[in-house]
Design an enzyme around this catalytic site. Structure first.
Site, short mmCIF file in Angstrom:
data_model
loop_
_atom_site.label_atom_id
_atom_site.label_comp_id
_atom_site.label_asym_id
_atom_site.label_seq_id
_atom_site.Cartn_x
_atom_site.Cartn_y
_atom_site.Cartn_z
N TYR A 3 30.77 39.63 4.42
CA TYR A 3 30.68 40.85 3.87
C TYR A 3 31.19 41.81 4.96
CZ TYR A 3 29.08 44.62 0.52
OH TYR A 3 29.15 45.50 -0.25
N SER B 195 27.27 33.60 4.59
CA SER B 195 27.03 35.05 3.86
C SER B 195 27.89 34.89 2.48
CB SER B 195 26.94 35.95 4.72
OG SER B 195 26.40 37.28 4.26
N GLN B 196 28.34 36.15 2.55
CA GLN B 196 29.32 36.30 1.46
C GLN B 196 30.31 35.21 1.45
OE1 GLN B 196 31.90 40.03 0.04
NE2 GLN B 196 33.00 38.98 1.74
N ASP C 47 15.26 35.09 6.66
CA ASP C 47 16.70 35.84 6.50
C ASP C 47 16.13 37.02 5.39
OD1 ASP C 47 19.09 36.73 5.77
OD2 ASP C 47 19.85 34.80 5.48
N HIS D 47 19.42 36.06 9.36
CA HIS D 47 20.58 36.04 8.89
C HIS D 47 21.78 35.49 9.77
CE1 HIS D 47 23.38 36.26 5.40
NE2 HIS D 47 24.17 37.12 5.98
#
Length: 329
Positions: free
Chosen positions: A92, A186-187, A272, A309
């Site tokens: 992201y 992630s994204q 996370d 994360h």
């Protein structure tokens, strides 16, 4: 960050019932069919990256509605063989960055395509792909752009771009079209999940601490951005709650993961707060279990018990290199 989600013993068998619209498959097959009517050629131009052991090319390919999407294509210099290619999607806010940053996987002997994310690229070393589509009022960020209607939702465009990136990768010079692996964290992990579902004949998927999985639980248990964008939107647009969850059901990684067929390597971090571990396990446990998917889809997950994360970081890269070598041997 302390442990805040379900204990690992429960996560291992966590299989929530995530709402899925009846026309899910028709929605996506129609979306991809329309996107593939745009037959603009894939443009490939070599750039001077300053590297001697890696060749880098500037790529433009047609994404959703034929919109031009940028990518970097990198491969080992002086190698003429058709190589396996890893198509990578970005976290992201990130963009495709600079040419000389694309050297790791080519150094390991693979071709590599890094797709820019439309409209983002405002962190790191930036991106180059605009999103020419506007939206109704939305919260700051991307998660609520067009959220009132799945046809106009931002991630419909991004996930379609991701599938078209696989199509484009298969046409690149020096690529083995039968050995395309999708990847991201992630994204990017959420986008890779979508790509593996929408193009189910990819050869593999590497999905790290994925975002965009089990939206509803994420919004309910974490106050962290980006999921908080949805919270902020619903706090203002009170009558829109049911409509929002209906829209997101078309893009939920749990529903997409069911339809994937390729071998997969996941990772999860148990501390996370950005992508809660229960949302990752919800998708991981669903991966490859959908109706019509061949039995016993191969998958494994690396667990980082004391990380947030950032997940496994370099340790996960090492695990991926081992996994890729085994997969493609």
């Amino acid at each position: 960050m302390p442990l805040f989600d379900l204990p690992l013993a429960q996560l291992i068998d966590y299989r929530p019932d995530v709402a899925e619209p009846a026309d899910f498959d028709e929605f996506w097959s129609g979306t991809l069919a329309e996107a593939r009517t745009h037959t603009t050629s894939v443009d490939v131009a070599e750039v001077d990256s300053g590297l001697t052991h890696v060749d880098v090319f500037d790529v433009t390919f047609p994404g959703f509605a034929g919109h031009p999407i940028k990518a970097w294509y990198a491969r080992p210099a002086g190698v003429a063989d058709d190589l396996p290619i890893v198509v990578n999607y970005i976290g992201y806010s990130g963009g495709r960055g600079l040419p000389h940053e694309q050297s790791l996987l080519p150094s390991a002997g693979y071709a590599y395509l890094k797709m820019d994310t439309r409209g983002q690229g405002y962190s790191g070393n930036g991106g180059d792909t605009p999103d020419p589509v506007g939206s109704d009022p939305a919260a700051s960020g991307y998660l609520t752009r067009g959220i009132a209607d799945p046809a106009h939702y931002y991630y419909r465009r991004v996930f379609t771009d991701a599938a078209r990136a696989v199509d484009a990768a298969r046409t690149l010079p020096g690529v083995d079209p039968d050995r395309v692996i999708v990847s991201g964290g992630s994204q990017g992990g959420g986008i890779a999940t979508a790509a593996a579902a929408l193009v189910p004949d990819v050869a593999g998927a590497m999905i790290d601490v994925p975002f965009l999985q089990y939206f509803r639980r994420a919004v309910e248990i974490t106050a962290s951005l980006p999921y908080a964008e949805i919270t902020n939107y619903l706090a203002v647009h009170r009558p829109a709650v049911d409509r929002v969850w209906e829209t997101l059901s078309y893009f939920d990684g749990v529903n997409l993961a069911k339809r994937a067929q390729a071998p997969a390597l996941y990772s999860v971090a148990l501390m996370d707060p950005v992508c809660p571990p229960s949302t990752v396990y919800a998708a991981y446990n669903a991966y490859g279990t959908g109706t019509g998917v061949p039995a016993a889809v191969s998958k494994q997950i690396e667990v980082y018990g004391y990380n947030g994360h950032e997940g496994g970081a370099g340790f996960q890269v090492a695990a991926q290199l081992r996994w890729l070598a085994d997969l493609l041997r």
